[in-house]
Structures are given as structure tokens and as C-alpha cells.
Design an enzyme around this catalytic site. Structure first.
Site, mmCIF file in Angstrom:
data_model
loop_
_atom_site.group_PDB
_atom_site.id
_atom_site.type_symbol
_atom_site.label_atom_id
_atom_site.label_comp_id
_atom_site.label_asym_id
_atom_site.label_seq_id
_atom_site.Cartn_x
_atom_site.Cartn_y
_atom_site.Cartn_z
ATOM 1 N N TYR A 63 0.864 -1.187 0.000
ATOM 2 C CA TYR A 63 0.000 0.000 0.000
ATOM 3 C C TYR A 63 0.898 1.234 0.000
ATOM 4 C CZ TYR A 63 -3.989 2.976 1.432
ATOM 5 O OH TYR A 63 -4.974 3.936 1.508
ATOM 6 N N LYS A 81 -1.033 -1.026 -4.206
ATOM 7 C CA LYS A 81 -2.207 -0.162 -4.112
ATOM 8 C C LYS A 81 -1.688 1.260 -4.275
ATOM 9 C CE LYS A 81 -6.040 1.320 -1.154
ATOM 10 N NZ LYS A 81 -6.667 1.218 0.192
ATOM 11 N N VAL A 115 -8.993 -0.734 -5.610
ATOM 12 C CA VAL A 115 -9.350 -0.983 -4.214
ATOM 13 C C VAL A 115 -10.242 0.176 -3.805
ATOM 14 C CG1 VAL A 115 -8.529 -1.295 -1.856
ATOM 15 C CG2 VAL A 115 -7.207 -2.228 -3.765
#
Length: 300
Positions: A135, A163, A205
Site C-alpha cells: 500500500y 495499491k 481498491v
């Protein structure tokens, strides 16, 4: 097996008024996501109020989600810890309880150096066989994972995806130019999703998907099949709602939207509290306008 593509809801955690897990409403929401055709479920992110959850609650949520999805889509758990030891332990628990992948944040609270950040991610990756999505959100978490850092970390074969939440759309092209298909990209910012996918992101996401799963999946499918004009029409309707995701009160905002669409409750865990006063009225107005103008989705 996790494909690291498509729409993956970062789901909210449902609580009762007595501040316990509301597994009944949680199942209603997860079922709505599956019915809409999402491609994975991400547990324990910011939207999931992960920092307020106990280790046992995380176990319950993983096991419950695994039971609901019945292998239709992978269950991915977020890891956001202050120590490498705790992160490795969380990864072991996730695998034990049935998760199929991990989303990992850099070390919490401490602003690690590049070397420390690389070492942290590699240590977790070496401790598990689960595939990993890094992330990368320097805006909120103050640590950027650069392309040079990814170059070294991709020596770990189970680091598969990022992400992408730098807010820099050109970073998608840089990643694709440098790594090709070695690193899948999922947009992590709702208000940049369509642009990111058009630039080559493999998925999304998503946040507002928690309340509007069908519309979110429709945008993804339309973009990926080249029906950009139709995707844009839904995306433009969606934008005022998507902007509720880029707020410190994103959890409260999105839970209000879930109430409006019948697949959630407003209950949050203190110190978070439900929205009050003028801000509550503003958010409710956006949600009400969105519901009234909700588009008819095309057949895809």
C-alpha cells in the site's frame, strides 16, 4: 490464487450499538458485494477501522468472510503494525485463518527510512507464502515507496501488486514502463479510479463500493471493455459520492451511504462518532442527491 485485478472493496467493519461486531449486517454487505461481481474482499483497512480492532476481532472477520465468500473471491487482510515482529505475527495469523493475500502498509507512526521500509516489507514477505500488495500512500502515511525501492523488493517473488495512492496518475505509466507485468497496479483513490484504469491500472481498491457495489463494478467493466463514454457517464454521476472517500471522516461518510442503500449501519467505534450538525446535513444531501439520480446500468 489472487489475480490482483478488478474491483476489491475495502469493506467497513459493522458494529452493533453495544460496540460489538455486527456479523449479520456484515454478511448482508459482503453478499451484496459478491452479487455485484467484485473480484476480492479487503478487510481491516482504514475503512475497516483496523486500528480499533482486537486481534480476536480480526480473526473473527477473516473466518466469517472466508465462510461467506466460499472461495468465490480471495479474502485479503490489511497489515498495519508498528513493529516488524507484530506484522509477521499478523501475517501468520492471516494465513492460518484462511486469508489468501495481504495488503501491507509501511511501519506505523515511525517515519522509516527507505532502507528500513524495504527491510520491513522484505521481512514480512520472507515470513509467508501469501501474495502481497504494498500500500503506497505517502499523502496519508508519509512514506513513499519509490520505484527504486520496488526494484529491490520485487526480488521477493510473493510481492505482486501495489495499491497506488500517490495521487500522481503518471506514476502508473512509470511503474508499467519499468516493471511491465511484474507488478500489478490497483488504484487506491476513488476520485482517480477511472483515470487510473485508463492509464493502465489493473483494478481498484474501492471505498464507495461499500454502498454502491454495482455501479463500481460497472465502471471497471466498461473501462476494461473499451466502453469509455458509458463509464464516464456513471463516473460523473458518482464523483460527488466518491469525494466522500477523501476525507478524515471517510468511515462515517461511507457508513451513512451504506445506510441509504440498505447494506449497512451508521455505528462506528469511538473515538470516531457519527457525523453531527452542518457536516452531517451536507453529507446526507450528497447521498440523497446521488440516490435520486442513480443511473440505470447498461448490460455489460
Amino acid at each position: 490464487m489472487v489475480q490482483w485485478e478488478g474491483v476489491m472493496p475495502a469493506v467497513t467493519t459493522k458494529f452493533t450499538e453495544a460496540d460489538t461486531l455486527d456479523l449479520k449486517m456484515f454478511e448482508i454487505n459482503i453478499s451484496a458485494q459478491l452479487d455485484a461481481g467484485v473480484h476480492g474482499i479487503v478487510l481491516g483497512g482504514t475503512l475497516g477501522e483496523a486500528s480499533t480492532l482486537t486481534a480476536d476481532e480480526k480473526r473473527i472477520l477473516i473466518e466469517k468472510t472466508v465462510a461467506i465468500v466460499q472461495s468465490k473471491v480471495p479474502v485479503i487482510i490489511n497489515i498495519a503494525e508498528q513493529t516488524t515482529k507484530a506484522a509477521i505475527e499478523a501475517a501468520h495469523h492471516a494465513e492460518k485463518y484462511g486469508a489468501k493475500g495481504l495488503m501491507i502498509l509501511p511501519p506505523m507512526r515511525y517515519k522509516a527510512t527507505d532502507f528500513e521500509t524495504i527491510t520491513y516489507f522484505k521481512a514480512i514477505a520472507q515470513s509467508t507464502d501469501l501474495p502481497i500488495m504494498i500500500y503506497n500512500n505517502p499523502v496519508d502515511y508519509k512514506i513513499e515507496v519509490t520505484l527504486d525501492m520496488f526494484e529491490e523488493m520485487l526480488q521477493q517473488k510473493n510481492i505482486k501488486a501495489v495499491k497506488e495512492s500517490t495521487r500522481d496518475i503518471t506514476n502508473i505509466t512509470r511503474i508499467k514502463n519499468r516493471f511491465g507485468n511484474r507488478l500489478n497496479i490497483l488504484c487506491g483513490v476513488d476520485t482517480l479510479a477511472l483515470e487510473s484504469m485508463m492509464a493502465g491500472a489493473d483494478g481498484w481498491v474501492a471505498g464507495l463500493v461499500c454502498a454502491f457495489p454495482a455501479e463500481t463494478v460497472a465502471i471497471y467493466k466498461l473501462v476494461k471493455t473499451g466502453r469509455i463514454k458509458e463509464a464516464l457517464e456513471i463516473y460523473r454521476w458518482f464523483m460527488p459520492l466518491l469525494e466522500l472517500d477523501i476525507s478524515p471522516q471517510l468511515v462515517q461518510n461511507i457508513k451513512l451511504a451504506e445506510v441509504a442503500t440498505g447494506i449497512g449501519t451508521e455505528n462506528v467505534r469511538p473515538p470516531r462518532l457519527p457525523l453531527q450538525g452542518a457536516e452531517r446535513k451536507r453529507v446526507l444531501s450528497i447521498i440523497e442527491q446521488g440516490i435520486k439520480a442513480r443511473p440505470k446500468l447498461p448490460i455489460i
